[in-house]
Design a protein around this motif. Structure first.
Motif, mmCIF file in Angstrom:
data_model
loop_
_atom_site.group_PDB
_atom_site.id
_atom_site.type_symbol
_atom_site.label_atom_id
_atom_site.label_comp_id
_atom_site.label_asym_id
_atom_site.label_seq_id
_atom_site.Cartn_x
_atom_site.Cartn_y
_atom_site.Cartn_z
ATOM 1 N N GLY A 71 -0.419 2.212 9.194
ATOM 2 C CA GLY A 71 -1.822 2.306 8.806
ATOM 3 C C GLY A 71 -2.478 0.947 8.860
ATOM 4 O O GLY A 71 -1.873 -0.036 9.285
ATOM 5 N N GLN A 72 -3.728 0.882 8.389
ATOM 6 C CA GLN A 72 -4.487 -0.365 8.477
ATOM 7 C C GLN A 72 -5.025 -0.845 7.138
ATOM 8 O O GLN A 72 -5.418 -2.005 7.014
ATOM 9 C CB GLN A 72 -5.670 -0.185 9.430
ATOM 10 N N HIS A 73 -5.060 0.030 6.125
ATOM 11 C CA HIS A 73 -5.671 -0.328 4.846
ATOM 12 C C HIS A 73 -4.602 -0.798 3.861
ATOM 13 O O HIS A 73 -3.794 0.013 3.401
ATOM 14 C CB HIS A 73 -6.436 0.860 4.266
ATOM 15 N N PRO A 74 -4.590 -2.076 3.505
ATOM 16 C CA PRO A 74 -3.532 -2.611 2.641
ATOM 17 C C PRO A 74 -3.334 -1.834 1.350
ATOM 18 O O PRO A 74 -2.198 -1.517 0.978
ATOM 19 C CB PRO A 74 -4.004 -4.046 2.370
ATOM 20 N N GLN A 75 -4.426 -1.496 0.650
ATOM 21 C CA GLN A 75 -4.261 -0.864 -0.650
ATOM 22 C C GLN A 75 -3.718 0.556 -0.548
ATOM 23 O O GLN A 75 -2.874 0.968 -1.352
ATOM 24 C CB GLN A 75 -5.602 -0.864 -1.414
ATOM 25 N N TRP A 76 -4.170 1.318 0.455
ATOM 26 C CA TRP A 76 -3.641 2.675 0.619
ATOM 27 C C TRP A 76 -2.187 2.633 1.046
ATOM 28 O O TRP A 76 -1.372 3.471 0.610
ATOM 29 C CB TRP A 76 -4.478 3.464 1.620
ATOM 30 N N LEU A 77 -1.830 1.673 1.884
ATOM 31 C CA LEU A 77 -0.429 1.520 2.274
ATOM 32 C C LEU A 77 0.418 1.154 1.050
ATOM 33 O O LEU A 77 1.529 1.661 0.875
ATOM 34 C CB LEU A 77 -0.297 0.452 3.362
ATOM 35 N N ALA A 78 -0.125 0.284 0.208
ATOM 36 C CA ALA A 78 0.602 -0.133 -0.993
ATOM 37 C C ALA A 78 0.847 1.055 -1.926
ATOM 38 O O ALA A 78 1.961 1.244 -2.438
ATOM 39 C CB ALA A 78 -0.176 -1.232 -1.713
ATOM 40 N N GLU A 79 -0.175 1.861 -2.152
ATOM 41 C CA GLU A 79 -0.034 2.999 -3.057
ATOM 42 C C GLU A 79 0.968 4.021 -2.530
ATOM 43 O O GLU A 79 1.785 4.568 -3.278
ATOM 44 C CB GLU A 79 -1.395 3.659 -3.293
ATOM 45 N N ASN A 80 0.912 4.274 -1.235
ATOM 46 C CA ASN A 80 1.840 5.234 -0.647
ATOM 47 C C ASN A 80 3.250 4.677 -0.557
ATOM 48 O O ASN A 80 4.228 5.431 -0.639
ATOM 49 C CB ASN A 80 1.339 5.680 0.728
ATOM 50 N N ALA A 81 3.363 3.370 -0.398
ATOM 51 C CA ALA A 81 4.691 2.740 -0.401
ATOM 52 C C ALA A 81 5.366 2.954 -1.749
ATOM 53 O O ALA A 81 6.559 3.289 -1.821
ATOM 54 C CB ALA A 81 4.567 1.252 -0.098
ATOM 55 N N LEU A 82 4.600 2.781 -2.809
ATOM 56 C CA LEU A 82 5.155 2.977 -4.144
ATOM 57 C C LEU A 82 5.576 4.434 -4.349
ATOM 58 O O LEU A 82 6.618 4.724 -4.946
ATOM 59 C CB LEU A 82 4.141 2.563 -5.204
ATOM 60 N N THR A 83 4.781 5.357 -3.823
ATOM 61 C CA THR A 83 5.149 6.776 -3.897
ATOM 62 C C THR A 83 6.482 7.028 -3.210
ATOM 63 O O THR A 83 7.357 7.722 -3.743
ATOM 64 C CB THR A 83 4.066 7.656 -3.245
ATOM 65 N N ALA A 84 6.650 6.466 -2.008
ATOM 66 C CA ALA A 84 7.903 6.651 -1.263
ATOM 67 C C ALA A 84 9.092 6.109 -2.039
ATOM 68 O O ALA A 84 10.165 6.721 -2.075
ATOM 69 C CB ALA A 84 7.801 5.983 0.103
ATOM 70 N N ILE A 85 8.908 4.962 -2.683
ATOM 71 C CA ILE A 85 9.974 4.372 -3.490
ATOM 72 C C ILE A 85 10.311 5.271 -4.676
ATOM 73 O O ILE A 85 11.480 5.527 -4.990
ATOM 74 C CB ILE A 85 9.574 2.962 -3.982
ATOM 75 N N GLU A 86 9.270 5.765 -5.330
ATOM 76 C CA GLU A 86 9.481 6.639 -6.490
ATOM 77 C C GLU A 86 10.181 7.936 -6.100
ATOM 78 O O GLU A 86 10.913 8.530 -6.905
ATOM 79 C CB GLU A 86 8.137 6.930 -7.161
#
Length: 312
Positions: A71-86
């Motif tokens: 993706g291109q949006h840092p904050q949306w990537l960050a939020e979804n990254a945390l979801t994947a980790i969880e």
């Protein structure tokens, strides 16, 4: 030495990961990319692309599977990254190498290699969001149109806090055409301190060793080469002999069971024909097999041909 199974959209799904990791030699898998636009994705999206999350983030044979985001949006990537980790991913990989036109047009994948600051911003946001005990890694190409920003991009990714960098040794424009410029990976490695994994044009154990020498990297990632020779990782790591055609046809029958009884059974005829396309590179018998199944659309008919091949 670490051998990683590359993400390949539409090819290396969870069924293929399960099959290849059972054959052995892989230390890590990376999923097909999860496309992030402007929202937090539901759990089902992650589980669809990475059902291994329900198995502790590992394949049945115990190989870790890292979720990849694009993706291109840092904050949306960050939020979804945390979801994947969880949900259980043992880390996050960021895709800055996809050459697909549809992806690049929407400012994803390799097109971001034109924007060094964007690479930094994305990696930094994801690294800040993900707990420090989980690795955040990135995969890049040498550039988009040329290699002029290769070192700057790698240094930006390192400065943003990434734990590891995989480099596909070609630009987006060069696509998948030989050769791969492994010496450029060595240039990146000599200008960074981050661990680097070499990727691109590794079809045999001999080419893996050449890649290691030219790239100055011990760790490698293989994709198409593993489809052309399913035990390539074992050949590279343990000096195993290439899988025989007899063993391969048995593997194809086993894979057929996964596909037919899995959630993608309706795609099976096309998937097995696609795999034959890769196998032709290493097995001349695959040409005849493809001709025998080319017009078949029924899974049972295709498996019957595979059984005849196996008995021969």
């Amino acid at each position: 030495m670490k051998v990683v199974l590359a993400p390949m959209e539409g090819v290396v799904d969870h069924l293929m990961r399960e099959m290849l990791t059972q054959v052995g030699g892989f230390d890590l898998c990376v999923t097909e990319f999860v496309r992030i636009v402007d929202q937090k994705l539901p759990t089902k999206t992650f589980l669809r692309l990475c059902p291994e999350l329900e198995n502790g983030g590992k394949t049945v044979s115990g190989v870790p599977v890292r979720v990849q985001l694009l993706g291109q949006h840092p904050q949306w990537l960050a939020e979804n990254a945390l979801t994947a980790i969880e949900l259980g991913s043992p880390g996050i990989d960021l895709n800055f190498g996809c050459p697909a036109k549809t992806v690049n047009k929407s400012r994803g994948g390799a097109v971001l290699l034109k924007e060094t600051q964007a690479l930094y911003d994305i990696v930094k946001a994801v690294r800040d969001a993900v707990p420090s005990e989980f690795p955040v890694t990135a995969k890049i190409r040498l550039g988009f149109d040329d290699k002029s920003k290769a070192i700057d991009n790698a240094q930006a990714i390192e400065a943003a806090g990434a734990n590891e960098l995989t480099v596909h040794a070609r630009t987006k424009t060069e696509g998948y055409k030989p050769p791969a410029y492994w010496d450029w990976i060595a240039k990146i490695k000599s200008n960074t301190t981050i661990p680097v994994i070499a990727n691109g044009e590794i079809w045999s154990a001999e080419e893996a060793y050449q890649c290691q020498q030219q790239s100055d990297c011990e760790n490698i990632m293989i994709g198409r080469g593993a489809l052309a020779m399913p035990n390539l990782a074992n050949c590279i790591k343990y000096n195993a002999s290439p899988m025989s055609w007899e063993a391969l046809t048995s593997l194809l029958i086993q894979y057929s069971g996964y596909e037919i009884y899995g959630d993608k059974g309706r795609y099976y005829p096309n998937r097995i024909k696609q795999w034959c396309g890769y196998l032709k590179r290493q097995y001349p018998q695959a040409e005849q097999l493809f001709n025998d199944i080319r017009r078949l659309q029924n899974a049972d008919d295709i498996v019957a041909v595979l059984r005849r091949q196996s008995s021969h």
